[in-house]
Enzyme design. Sequence first.
Site, PDB file in Angstrom:
ATOM      1  CB  SER A  62      -0.879   0.018   1.257  1.00  0.00           C
ATOM      2  OG  SER A  62      -0.064   0.201   2.400  1.00  0.00           O
ATOM      3  N   GLY A  75       4.118   1.506   2.318  1.00  0.00           N
ATOM      4  CA  GLY A  75       5.311   1.685   1.500  1.00  0.00           C
ATOM      5  C   GLY A  75       5.981   3.019   1.760  1.00  0.00           C
ATOM      6  CD  GLU A 127       3.578  -2.976  -7.709  1.00  0.00           C
ATOM      7  OE1 GLU A 127       4.136  -4.033  -8.003  1.00  0.00           O
ATOM      8  OE2 GLU A 127       2.350  -2.900  -7.448  1.00  0.00           O
ATOM      9  CB  CYS A 138      -0.503  -3.616  -8.142  1.00  0.00           C
ATOM     10  SG  CYS A 138       0.426  -4.873  -9.026  1.00  0.00           S
TER      11      CYS A 138
END
Lengths: 532, 532
Positions: B221, B225, B244, B281
Site C-alpha cells: 500500500s 510503503g 511499488e 496492483c
Amino acid sequence: MPVPVWSVDPRTGQRRERAATEADAAAVDRAVNAAHAASAALADRATRATFLRAAAALLEEEAEAVVAVADAETALGPGRLTGELARTAYQLRSFADVVDEGEYLDVTIDHAAPELIPPRPDLRRYKLPLGVVAVYSASNFPLAFSVPGGDTASALAAGCPVVVKAHPDHPATSELCAALLRRAAERGGLPAGVLGLVHGFDAGVALIDHPLVRAAGFTGSVRGGRALYDAAAARPHPIPFYGELGSLNPVVITEAAARERAETIGEGLAGSMTLGVGQFCVKPGLVLAPATEAGDRVLASLTEAVGATPPGVLLDARMRDAFVAGVRKRAALPEVRAGLPGEGAAESGPRSPDGSVRAGVLTVPAAYLAAEGPYDLLLEECFGPVTVVARYAREEEIGAVLRRLPGNLTATAQLSAAECGADETDGAQAAEEPDEARRRAARLLEQLTPLAGRLLVNGWPTGVAVAPAQHHGGPYPATTSTTTSVGTRAIDRWLRPVVYQDAPPALLPPELRPHNPLGLPRRVDGRFEPRA
Amino acid sequence: MPVPVWSVDPRTGQRRERAATEADAAAVDRAVNAAHAASAALADRATRATFLRAAAALLEEEAEAVVAVADAETALGPGRLTGELARTAYQLRSFADVVDEGEYLDVTIDHAAPELIPPRPDLRRYKLPLGVVAVYSASNFPLAFSVPGGDTASALAAGCPVVVKAHPDHPATSELCAALLRRAAERGGLPAGVLGLVHGFDAGVALIDHPLVRAAGFTGSVRGGRALYDAAAARPHPIPFYGELGSLNPVVITEAAARERAETIGEGLAGSMTLGVGQFCVKPGLVLAPATEAGDRVLASLTEAVGATPPGVLLDARMRDAFVAGVRKRAALPEVRAGLPGEGAAESGPRSPDGSVRAGVLTVPAAYLAAEGPYDLLLEECFGPVTVVARYAREEEIGAVLRRLPGNLTATAQLSAAECGADETDGAQAAEEPDEARRRAARLLEQLTPLAGRLLVNGWPTGVAVAPAQHHGGPYPATTSTTTSVGTRAIDRWLRPVVYQDAPPALLPPELRPHNPLGLPRRVDGRFEPRA
C-alpha cells in the site's frame, strides 16, 4: 528589495562586482516553469545533439573570458581552468555523441509469443526524460561540475531542461556560462528557458521542493547534500537525488611497494593531494603506509615534495578557515605529528599573510584508528591540501582501519611489481597459482573493493576520465545513489523506462517501430543488434 | 514470550494454525547477520544459477502442498495459484538465465589512450551485489511477489542474500516457501542463511533500519510503503527503497472504439477488474468512457458481465471492510451511480453472508473529476473488485481528468481499427500523413504516456509478462523509483558499479580480464561484443 550576489576575489577577499541577485520563490518558480515549458522543444534528439555541440563550441570561443572570470572568482589558476574548460567542452560533445548513438535509450523489443502459457504480448521499451532537473553546482569545479558541467550536459542530453543553482563562489562565471548555453540553445531554435540559473541559499531550498522538478544532481558537502537529499525524499512526490557528498579516498602502500619505489610514491602522493590546492573530491585524504624504514622514505619524499609546494589560495574565506581549523584540531590530537619538516603542528596549514594556505601532512600510528574514539576525526574528510598518513606496524592493522571507513569515491593500492604479477601477461592463467605476494595484493584489493566505486592500482585518484567505463560514485556518503556523475552512464539518471504493450506500429514512437526507421541499436528477443 | 503468528482462513475468518512467531529485534538481527555471512558463498555465478533452478524445481515438486496452503490462507483459488506458482518458477529460472548470460554485469572496458589530453587510463567496470536485501511481501501474490517471488529471485541472482518480511495474510505459505528455498540452497552447498524470513510489523521496521541491510524491495500500500521509504531515507546511511505502492491504471475508451466493439470492451474490462477478486496492483480502477449510446452499450455489457461474476473472498477481513467502506463512501457521492442493474448504491460491494464480496461498477460524469473537490476520492485506488466509469461528454474532458491523475503502473487506450491505423503495416511510412482518427489516437497516447510505465492499446493491464522488455513501474506513487520489479531488468536494483583503473591483469576479477576468460558479453572501447 532584491538581494545582491557579489563576486568575490578569494586572493584578496574583496568584492569584484555585483554578479546577480538572489532568486526568491517567485523567481525560482518562473525559472522552473520556463524550463518545463521548454521540455517539448528538447524532445528531438538531433536538436539536442546540435545544442550540446554548439554549447561546447561557444565555451571554446569564449574561453579567454570564461577562464579569466573563473580565475578571478576561484583562484584556481588559468592553467587548471583552461584544462577544465577543455574537459567541459569534451563532456558536452561526448553527450552529443551519446544522444546520436542512441544506445542510452535501451530499446528492447520482445515480439509477441502466443505459444507461451500465458501468451506473451508484444512489448517494446525505451526511455523517456524525467522532466525538469535541478543541478546544484560544485564550489571546486566552476565549469566541469557547475553550469555547463556533467550534470547539466547529461540531463540536457537525456532531454531534461535544467535549472542550475549557482555556487556562491563563482556567480559571475555561472552567469557567463548560462548566457553562453542559452545563446547556443537559441541558435538551435530552443527556448532560452531550457537552462535556468538561480542564486542564493533559499533558492536552492525552493528548487528541491518545486513540484515540477523531477530529479536533482548535487556535488558538494555531506552537510548540504544530506539536507537536500532529505528534502527530496520528504516531498509529497519524492524525487531521485543524485548527490556526491564527500570522500576520504584511502590509499594503501604495501611494504614491498615502499621498498621498490618510495620516492616515486611520495612524490606522486604529494602531487595528487596538493593538486588544485587539495580541493578535489578525490583527493587522497588517508594513506596507510608501513612503519618501516621504507615507509619512512615514502614519508620523507612526501613531506619534502609537499614542503616545496607553494602556498595556495582556497576557494573562499570560509573554506580557508575551516581548513586551518580542521588541520589544527587534527594536529592537536596526541601522537599526531605534523609532518612538514621544521614546522610545528600549529603551523601546518595556517593562513599565510596573503590569505593563502600551506599544504600539510599529518601522521599517526594506524592502530589508533582501529577503534572508535577521538581519532575518528582523522577518518573525516578535511577539504584542502592535507592528508593523514597512518603508519601500520602489522599488516592486520590495514584491514582494521579499512573496516572503519565510510564509503568513498576511490580507493588506491600502491603495490610492488611482484604483487602485481608483473611477469604475467594475462590473469587468466596466473590465477591458478598465485604466489604469496600476489595473494597479499589480492587480499588487499578485496578489502578495498567494498569501500569505493573506483579502485586504482599504482595510480592516483585525482583526474576522473570522461569515458564510457568510468564510474564516479561510491557507497554513502560518497554518493547518495549507485549511479555515476561522470562518463556516459551519467545520462541514465535522468530517464525513466516506458513499455508499450501491443501498440499498433502506426502509434508507436519511431524509436520502437518494427523496421527501426531511426537505425537505433536495439535488443530484440534477447539479442543485441548494433546500430544500423 | 514469543508472539504467535496465526494462519487465518479468509473464507471463515477462523485461525487455521500457528504458523510462526513474530521476530523481535534480536531475531531480525540474527537473520540479517546470517544473510550477511552467506554473501561470500553467493559470489559464484554458477552456484547462484544452480540454486535458482533448484528452487524452481522444488517449488514445482511441492506444488500441490504449496497451492493448498496458499489457497487456504488467501482464498485465491487453486487455479490462479497453480498459475502463479508456474510464473514464480519461470521467474526463478529466468533469473538463472540472466546470471548465466552475464549481460547484467554491464562489463565495460575502455583501453588506455595515452594519446588523449589528458591521457586516459585503462578503465574496466562491472557490477557487484549491494549486500543484504530486505524483501517486503505482497498480500495479493503469496508466491510471485512474496518469499520466492521476483524481488527475492532478482536479488539472489544479483548475489545478494535476502531477508523476507512475510505478509501476515500468508505466514504458513511463507514458511513453506522459505523452507523450500533453503533446501535448494543447501543442496547447492549454500548456507541456509542466504534466505531469511521474519514475521511481524515490528520486524519489518527493525529490518529497514538494520545497518547491514543495503536495499529493500516492497509491494503493497501507499501508506505502508511510504512509511518504509521514509525510514530507508532517514537512516544514517540511506539505502535504496524500491517500492511499488499503488496505481489507478486508467483506461480510455474512444467513441470510435465503443461503436466498433462495445461488448468486447465491456466484457474484457469486467474480466480484468474482477480477476483475482480485483486484488491486482494493475486492476483498471478508472475508465473514461463516452457519454453516448455506444458508451451506454459498453457500460451495459460491463455491468452485465460484472453482475454475472460470482462473489469472491478478499484476502483478509481488514481488506474486505476497507473495500466495502470504500465502495459505500464513493457510491454516496451525489451523482455517482452504482452500475449493477437492479442493485442500489449501498449494495454494490457489501459483505455477503459467507464473508465474500460482490464486484461493483460506479459511474460518474467525467466533468466532476476535472477539478479538485470531493470527487478526488474517485481518483484514489480502491483495492478490490470495483471500477469507476467516468462518462465524458466532450473529448476535452479526457485530458482534463488525465492531468489530475497521480502516477500509475499502466495506462490503457481502447481504440478503433482506424485510430490504430490498422490498414497500415509499418508506422514509418504511415507517420507522414496521419488522418484525423490516427491523430486523435496519437494525441491520446501522448496524454497517457506521462502517467504510467506501461502503455497498452486494446489490451487489459492485468497480467504482467516476465520478459526482458517488461517494465513494471511508474511515476510516484506507482513506484518509488524508476526501476522495474518484473522482468530481466529487475536485477539492476541490487547492484552497484565498480571500475578498476590501471589494475594489472593478474589482480583483475576474471570478469574484467583482458582475454575474457568467462566469455562474457562486453562493451569494449564503445563497441558491444556479444557473449563468446
